[in-house]
Design a protein around this motif. Structure first.
Motif, PDB file in Angstrom:
ATOM      1  N   VAL A  73      38.505 -12.474  24.771  1.00  0.00           N
ATOM      2  CA  VAL A  73      38.365 -11.168  25.435  1.00  0.00           C
ATOM      3  C   VAL A  73      39.739 -10.552  25.680  1.00  0.00           C
ATOM      4  O   VAL A  73      39.951  -9.340  25.474  1.00  0.00           O
ATOM      5  CB  VAL A  73      37.577 -11.300  26.752  1.00  0.00           C
ATOM      6  N   GLU A  74      40.701 -11.372  26.095  1.00  0.00           N
ATOM      7  CA  GLU A  74      42.057 -10.867  26.320  1.00  0.00           C
ATOM      8  C   GLU A  74      42.683 -10.372  25.028  1.00  0.00           C
ATOM      9  O   GLU A  74      43.401  -9.364  25.012  1.00  0.00           O
ATOM     10  CB  GLU A  74      42.922 -11.964  26.948  1.00  0.00           C
ATOM     11  N   ARG A  75      42.433 -11.043  23.925  1.00  0.00           N
ATOM     12  CA  ARG A  75      42.957 -10.583  22.642  1.00  0.00           C
ATOM     13  C   ARG A  75      42.341  -9.243  22.259  1.00  0.00           C
ATOM     14  O   ARG A  75      43.021  -8.358  21.732  1.00  0.00           O
ATOM     15  CB  ARG A  75      42.675 -11.622  21.559  1.00  0.00           C
ATOM     16  N   LEU A 100      30.177 -15.709  24.085  1.00  0.00           N
ATOM     17  CA  LEU A 100      31.270 -14.813  23.704  1.00  0.00           C
ATOM     18  C   LEU A 100      30.802 -13.362  23.679  1.00  0.00           C
ATOM     19  O   LEU A 100      31.463 -12.483  24.252  1.00  0.00           O
ATOM     20  CB  LEU A 100      31.826 -15.205  22.337  1.00  0.00           C
ATOM     21  N   VAL A 101      29.696 -13.111  23.029  1.00  0.00           N
ATOM     22  CA  VAL A 101      29.181 -11.735  22.962  1.00  0.00           C
ATOM     23  C   VAL A 101      28.904 -11.210  24.356  1.00  0.00           C
ATOM     24  O   VAL A 101      29.225 -10.051  24.680  1.00  0.00           O
ATOM     25  CB  VAL A 101      27.911 -11.682  22.086  1.00  0.00           C
ATOM     26  N   ARG A 102      28.337 -12.035  25.207  1.00  0.00           N
ATOM     27  CA  ARG A 102      28.041 -11.607  26.577  1.00  0.00           C
ATOM     28  C   ARG A 102      29.318 -11.263  27.343  1.00  0.00           C
ATOM     29  O   ARG A 102      29.376 -10.250  28.045  1.00  0.00           O
ATOM     30  CB  ARG A 102      27.274 -12.720  27.302  1.00  0.00           C
ATOM     31  N   GLU A 103      30.367 -12.096  27.185  1.00  0.00           N
ATOM     32  CA  GLU A 103      31.639 -11.841  27.872  1.00  0.00           C
ATOM     33  C   GLU A 103      32.300 -10.573  27.359  1.00  0.00           C
ATOM     34  O   GLU A 103      32.871  -9.798  28.136  1.00  0.00           O
ATOM     35  CB  GLU A 103      32.576 -13.035  27.687  1.00  0.00           C
ATOM     36  N   ARG A 105      30.826  -7.928  26.009  1.00  0.00           N
ATOM     37  CA  ARG A 105      30.065  -6.776  26.500  1.00  0.00           C
ATOM     38  C   ARG A 105      30.306  -6.561  27.989  1.00  0.00           C
ATOM     39  O   ARG A 105      30.425  -5.415  28.448  1.00  0.00           O
ATOM     40  CB  ARG A 105      28.575  -6.973  26.216  1.00  0.00           C
ATOM     41  N   ALA A 106      30.371  -7.656  28.751  1.00  0.00           N
ATOM     42  CA  ALA A 106      30.620  -7.523  30.188  1.00  0.00           C
ATOM     43  C   ALA A 106      31.987  -6.922  30.464  1.00  0.00           C
ATOM     44  O   ALA A 106      32.181  -6.247  31.491  1.00  0.00           O
ATOM     45  CB  ALA A 106      30.513  -8.899  30.856  1.00  0.00           C
ATOM     46  N   ALA A 107      32.935  -7.128  29.556  1.00  0.00           N
ATOM     47  CA  ALA A 107      34.274  -6.569  29.708  1.00  0.00           C
ATOM     48  C   ALA A 107      34.342  -5.112  29.278  1.00  0.00           C
ATOM     49  O   ALA A 107      35.409  -4.486  29.364  1.00  0.00           O
ATOM     50  CB  ALA A 107      35.271  -7.392  28.899  1.00  0.00           C
TER      51      ALA A 107
END
Length: 279
Positions: A73-75, A100-103, A105-107
């Motif tokens: 997510v940071e990348r 990963l997909v959930r994180e 989208r949450a971001a």
């Protein structure tokens, strides 16, 4: 419209066997992203090598996904374009990637789908079994007891059921399906789809179980099993009543077990418990 999007996770379907099934768009994305998240980097490296693509690979599997997701997510926040692939087919369909997909989208970051091969849909498309309503169950539990329990809960499902199974358990899986769904339930067994030894066998569960038991070649490879949903509601109620009666009668008097099983399943009480003890 750009094929590769900066700051986005591209969820890319890859072939399930035949390399020709990779879309042109998927090829462009895999060649253009900053890195590719792969379930098995060795497997994906072979795929990329066949395509003439050389990109950095990041291992992302069920054991490390929760720990790696925030770093990815940071990348993405920094502007990188990333791709997500599984070993074969569409990611997240009985494969890692959900967290990963959930994180992402949450971001508030973009997730771009690149559709393509999927073994479940490929099998359903050639099965000739109703496909307007279906239920994807993926892999059944490996242990026999848990597998039978899951199948018992699905015996009355009216939608078409789609399962994945491995060569190690296909014979036992079919045997359990016969026991819980009945030998006459319509089913199709698709093996090694899009590969050299592809076979699609359509028959009843009982006949499929017999064919697989008799032919060693039909126990090799990767399998998709498409099973017709329950059509006879009365038959389904009776089967569920019999299952409940068998379990309840281990702890209760037969007459009490039959009454409770009938109330819970809707099956006729007399069909569960008679002078012969309900057998």
């Amino acid at each position: 419209m750009a094929t590769v999007h900066a700051g986005a996770l591209h969820v890319v379907a890859t072939p399930i066997g035949n390399l020709g099934d990779l879309t042109a768009r998927a090829r462009e994305v895999l060649a253009g992203v900053d890195a590719i998240c792969a379930e098995d980097t060795r497997h994906t490296r072979q795929l990329l090598g066949a395509l003439g693509i050389d990109r950095p690979l990041i291992a992302l599997h069920e054991h490390n996904e929760a720990d790696v997701a925030w770093k990815l997510v940071e990348r993405l926040r920094a502007g990188d374009a990333l791709a997500l692939v599984s070993d074969a087919g569409t990611p997240l369909v009985s494969d890692p990637g959900y967290r990963l997909v959930r994180e992402v989208r949450a971001a508030g970051l973009r997730v771009v789908p690149l559709p393509g091969a999927c073994a479940a849909i490929a099998a359903l498309s050639v099965a000739g079994i109703p496909s307007d309503r279906f239920c994807f169950e993926g892999f059944l539990p490996a242990k026999a007891g848990a597998r039978r329990e899951r199948l018992q809960s699905l015996a009355r499902e009216t939608r078409t059921l789609v399962f994945y199974e491995s060569s190690h358990r296909i014979e036992e899986c079919l045997s359990d399906l016969v026991a819980e769904f009945g030998a006459t339930r319509e089913a199709v067994l698709a093996r090694e789809l899009t590969k050299l030894f592809e076979t699609v066998l359509g028959d009843t569960l009982g006949d499929l179980a017999a064919r697989v038991a008799a032919d060693e070649n039909q126990r090799k490879g990767e399998f998709v099993l498409v099973v017709r949903g329950c059509e006879d509601d009365a038959e389904a109620r009776l089967r569920e009543g019999q299952r409940l009666y068998a379990r309840l009668s281990e702890h209760l008097k037969p007459s009490v077990a039959a009454r409770l099983a009938a109330d819970l399943s809707g099956a006729p009480r007399k069909a569960l418990y008679g002078g012969d003890g309900g057998q």
